[in-house]
Write a protein that holds these residues in place. Structure first.
Motif, PDB file in Angstrom:
ATOM      1  N   LEU A  23       0.709  -1.340  -0.016  1.00  0.00           N
ATOM      2  CA  LEU A  23       0.042   0.028  -0.137  1.00  0.00           C
ATOM      3  C   LEU A  23       0.973   1.268   0.127  1.00  0.00           C
ATOM      4  CD1 LEU A  23      -2.840  -1.093   2.477  1.00  0.00           C
ATOM      5  CD2 LEU A  23      -2.920  -1.326  -0.176  1.00  0.00           C
ATOM      6  N   TRP A  24       2.006   1.301   0.716  1.00  0.00           N
ATOM      7  CA  TRP A  24       2.794   2.581   0.801  1.00  0.00           C
ATOM      8  C   TRP A  24       3.660   2.687  -0.737  1.00  0.00           C
ATOM      9  CZ3 TRP A  24       7.660   2.568   4.679  1.00  0.00           C
ATOM     10  CH2 TRP A  24       8.218   3.753   4.285  1.00  0.00           C
ATOM     11  N   CYS A  25       3.892   1.535  -1.260  1.00  0.00           N
ATOM     12  CA  CYS A  25       4.304   1.477  -2.587  1.00  0.00           C
ATOM     13  C   CYS A  25       3.382   2.124  -3.571  1.00  0.00           C
ATOM     14  CB  CYS A  25       4.895   0.236  -3.163  1.00  0.00           C
ATOM     15  SG  CYS A  25       5.659   0.084  -4.845  1.00  0.00           S
ATOM     16  N   LEU A  26       2.131   1.595  -3.620  1.00  0.00           N
ATOM     17  CA  LEU A  26       1.004   2.177  -4.479  1.00  0.00           C
ATOM     18  C   LEU A  26       0.862   3.937  -4.200  1.00  0.00           C
ATOM     19  CD1 LEU A  26      -1.570  -0.618  -3.928  1.00  0.00           C
ATOM     20  CD2 LEU A  26      -0.611   0.294  -6.027  1.00  0.00           C
ATOM     21  N   ALA A  27       0.924   4.048  -2.986  1.00  0.00           N
ATOM     22  CA  ALA A  27       0.959   5.753  -2.742  1.00  0.00           C
ATOM     23  C   ALA A  27       2.096   6.311  -3.394  1.00  0.00           C
ATOM     24  CB  ALA A  27       1.049   5.774  -1.150  1.00  0.00           C
ATOM     25  N   GLU A  28       3.339   5.577  -3.189  1.00  0.00           N
ATOM     26  CA  GLU A  28       4.373   6.403  -3.900  1.00  0.00           C
ATOM     27  C   GLU A  28       4.140   6.531  -5.345  1.00  0.00           C
ATOM     28  OE1 GLU A  28       7.144   7.830  -2.561  1.00  0.00           O
ATOM     29  OE2 GLU A  28       6.801   7.293  -0.461  1.00  0.00           O
ATOM     30  N   LEU A  29       3.478   5.470  -5.966  1.00  0.00           N
ATOM     31  CA  LEU A  29       3.370   5.542  -7.372  1.00  0.00           C
ATOM     32  C   LEU A  29       1.996   6.279  -7.942  1.00  0.00           C
ATOM     33  CD1 LEU A  29       4.447   1.879  -8.077  1.00  0.00           C
ATOM     34  CD2 LEU A  29       5.564   3.926  -8.546  1.00  0.00           C
ATOM     35  N   ASP A  30       1.224   6.672  -6.825  1.00  0.00           N
ATOM     36  CA  ASP A  30      -0.035   7.154  -7.184  1.00  0.00           C
ATOM     37  C   ASP A  30      -0.810   6.494  -8.087  1.00  0.00           C
ATOM     38  OD1 ASP A  30      -1.909   9.288  -6.749  1.00  0.00           O
ATOM     39  OD2 ASP A  30      -1.112  10.358  -8.539  1.00  0.00           O
ATOM     40  N   VAL A  31      -1.076   5.368  -7.599  1.00  0.00           N
ATOM     41  CA  VAL A  31      -1.942   4.271  -8.568  1.00  0.00           C
ATOM     42  C   VAL A  31      -3.180   4.035  -7.594  1.00  0.00           C
ATOM     43  CG1 VAL A  31      -1.991   1.786  -9.476  1.00  0.00           C
ATOM     44  CG2 VAL A  31       0.109   3.243  -9.500  1.00  0.00           C
ATOM     45  N   THR A  32      -4.296   4.156  -8.591  1.00  0.00           N
ATOM     46  CA  THR A  32      -5.683   3.594  -7.911  1.00  0.00           C
ATOM     47  C   THR A  32      -5.664   2.166  -7.584  1.00  0.00           C
ATOM     48  OG1 THR A  32      -6.521   5.629  -9.231  1.00  0.00           O
ATOM     49  CG2 THR A  32      -8.161   3.704  -8.390  1.00  0.00           C
ATOM     50  N   TYR A  33      -6.298   1.765  -6.610  1.00  0.00           N
ATOM     51  CA  TYR A  33      -6.652   0.380  -6.441  1.00  0.00           C
ATOM     52  C   TYR A  33      -7.910   0.137  -5.520  1.00  0.00           C
ATOM     53  CZ  TYR A  33      -4.482   1.537  -1.999  1.00  0.00           C
ATOM     54  OH  TYR A  33      -4.034   2.101  -0.603  1.00  0.00           O
ATOM     55  N   GLN A  34      -8.184  -0.984  -5.612  1.00  0.00           N
ATOM     56  CA  GLN A  34      -9.210  -1.457  -4.416  1.00  0.00           C
ATOM     57  C   GLN A  34      -8.679  -2.635  -3.513  1.00  0.00           C
ATOM     58  OE1 GLN A  34     -12.175  -4.094  -5.978  1.00  0.00           O
ATOM     59  NE2 GLN A  34     -13.483  -3.787  -4.260  1.00  0.00           N
ATOM     60  N   SER A  74       7.827  -8.922  -4.451  1.00  0.00           N
ATOM     61  CA  SER A  74       7.493  -9.171  -5.853  1.00  0.00           C
ATOM     62  C   SER A  74       6.349  -8.241  -6.368  1.00  0.00           C
ATOM     63  CB  SER A  74       7.160 -10.728  -6.102  1.00  0.00           C
ATOM     64  OG  SER A  74       8.342 -11.571  -5.981  1.00  0.00           O
ATOM     65  N   VAL A  75       5.290  -8.033  -5.479  1.00  0.00           N
ATOM     66  CA  VAL A  75       4.228  -7.069  -5.930  1.00  0.00           C
ATOM     67  C   VAL A  75       4.889  -5.816  -6.123  1.00  0.00           C
ATOM     68  CG1 VAL A  75       2.141  -6.336  -5.273  1.00  0.00           C
ATOM     69  CG2 VAL A  75       2.436  -8.670  -4.895  1.00  0.00           C
ATOM     70  N   MET A  76       5.691  -5.370  -5.161  1.00  0.00           N
ATOM     71  CA  MET A  76       6.293  -4.039  -5.116  1.00  0.00           C
ATOM     72  C   MET A  76       7.375  -3.936  -6.609  1.00  0.00           C
ATOM     73  SD  MET A  76       7.372  -2.478  -1.463  1.00  0.00           S
ATOM     74  CE  MET A  76       8.617  -3.725  -1.322  1.00  0.00           C
ATOM     75  N   ARG A  77       7.802  -4.728  -6.945  1.00  0.00           N
ATOM     76  CA  ARG A  77       8.920  -4.959  -8.191  1.00  0.00           C
ATOM     77  C   ARG A  77       7.596  -4.618  -9.500  1.00  0.00           C
ATOM     78  NH1 ARG A  77      11.300  -9.235  -5.522  1.00  0.00           N
ATOM     79  NH2 ARG A  77      13.584  -8.536  -4.890  1.00  0.00           N
ATOM     80  N   TYR A  78       6.633  -5.420  -9.427  1.00  0.00           N
ATOM     81  CA  TYR A  78       5.940  -5.470 -10.445  1.00  0.00           C
ATOM     82  C   TYR A  78       5.079  -4.103 -10.611  1.00  0.00           C
ATOM     83  CZ  TYR A  78       1.505  -6.013 -13.038  1.00  0.00           C
ATOM     84  OH  TYR A  78       0.665  -6.097 -14.032  1.00  0.00           O
ATOM     85  N   LEU A  79       4.614  -3.531  -9.563  1.00  0.00           N
ATOM     86  CA  LEU A  79       4.091  -2.260  -9.553  1.00  0.00           C
ATOM     87  C   LEU A  79       4.924  -1.033 -10.219  1.00  0.00           C
ATOM     88  CD1 LEU A  79       2.046  -2.367  -6.121  1.00  0.00           C
ATOM     89  CD2 LEU A  79       1.110  -2.494  -8.496  1.00  0.00           C
ATOM     90  N   CYS A  80       6.335  -1.309  -9.721  1.00  0.00           N
ATOM     91  CA  CYS A  80       7.167  -0.196 -10.297  1.00  0.00           C
ATOM     92  C   CYS A  80       7.287  -0.506 -11.746  1.00  0.00           C
ATOM     93  CB  CYS A  80       8.378  -0.193  -9.520  1.00  0.00           C
ATOM     94  SG  CYS A  80       8.269   0.200  -7.831  1.00  0.00           S
ATOM     95  N   MET A  81       7.567  -1.412 -12.502  1.00  0.00           N
ATOM     96  CA  MET A  81       7.596  -1.872 -13.617  1.00  0.00           C
ATOM     97  C   MET A  81       6.383  -1.743 -14.553  1.00  0.00           C
ATOM     98  SD  MET A  81      10.643  -5.117 -13.475  1.00  0.00           S
ATOM     99  CE  MET A  81       9.296  -6.111 -12.440  1.00  0.00           C
ATOM    100  N   ALA A  82       5.188  -2.074 -13.965  1.00  0.00           N
ATOM    101  CA  ALA A  82       3.994  -2.040 -14.540  1.00  0.00           C
ATOM    102  C   ALA A  82       3.291  -0.596 -14.468  1.00  0.00           C
ATOM    103  CB  ALA A  82       3.127  -2.860 -14.455  1.00  0.00           C
ATOM    104  N   TYR A  83       3.530   0.179 -13.580  1.00  0.00           N
ATOM    105  CA  TYR A  83       2.641   1.276 -13.442  1.00  0.00           C
ATOM    106  C   TYR A  83       3.641   2.588 -12.935  1.00  0.00           C
ATOM    107  CZ  TYR A  83      -1.412  -1.360 -13.287  1.00  0.00           C
ATOM    108  OH  TYR A  83      -2.479  -2.021 -13.526  1.00  0.00           O
TER     109      TYR A  83
END
Length: 214
Positions: A23-34, A74-83
């Motif tokens: 969730l912290w990673c998503l916040a850094e990337l400013d990505v929408t999620y549920q 692995s999820v954090m790595r994916y988020l950075c690469m994909a988003y």
């Protein structure tokens, strides 16, 4: 928040350290999620539908369209690469990226095993059931591991230099637990504390890691 693809779903309870990292990673990337609560008191993670996504029955699990991924680092790595194309929190150069990756591996191989008994004993065990002699031994063992981070930060602003990365997220989530537990004797680690005070000001930390531990 913005995101170029369809909405992501994160399965996992908010008080899980591994969910907090994501969730912290998503916040850094400013990505929408549920996010959907799962695990411990929320259940779901032992149900067939969940186990079909994540056979470990653990959290978090990421669902991105027809793609499913588990293991928080692995999820954090994916988020950075994909988003997060070009994001500095997961550097592009092979050497810089590998340097970040080693800390993600280190949190799983070395830090989490010594963190878990201390956290469970002091946060998720009733006071009358705590063995304080054993707990202090476990704290002493964890303190040895945190000295590795203390030495790393002696000449660096963040874990891997002047740039905040997902290595800081992975270690920062556990540092919140280490620095947040009370009633035991812990070593004084000024470099760790200086670094933690800085990363703890980031919005993602404040929203997802800083709340009371449970």
């Amino acid at each position: 928040m913005t995101g170029g693809k369809q909405q992501l779903t994160i399965w996992g309870r908010a008080n899980s350290v591994n969910v907090q990292k994501v969730l912290w990673c998503l916040a850094e990337l400013d990505v929408t999620y549920q996010r959907i609560d799962a695990g411990m008191q929320f259940g779901k993670n032992d149900q067939p539908d969940y186990l079909a996504m994540n056979p470990n029955g653990r959290v978090p699990t990421l669902v991105d369209g027809d793609y499913v991924l588990w293991e928080s680092n692995s999820v954090m790595r994916y988020l950075c690469m994909a988003y997060g194309e070009g994001t500095p929190i997961y550097p592009q150069s092979p050497r810089a990226r590998a340097a970040v990756d080693r800390w993600l591996d280190w949190t799983l191989s070395t830090l989490q095993p010594v963190d878990r008994p201390v956290f469970w004993a002091l946060v998720r065990t009733a006071p009358e059931k705590r063995d304080m002699i054993q707990i202090q031994k476990d704290v002493d063992a964890e303190g040895v591991v945190w000295r590795v981070v203390e030495a790393q930060l002696a000449s660096r602003r963040f874990i891997e230099g002047d740039q905040f990365t997902i290595a800081d997220i992975a270690i920062g989530a556990f540092a919140r637990r280490w620095l947040g537990v009370e009633g035991v004797s812990k070593p004084t680690l000024p470099n760790l504390q200086r670094w933690f005070d800085e990363v703890a000001e980031r919005p993602g930390f404040i929203s997802f890691v800083a709340p009371p531990m449970s």
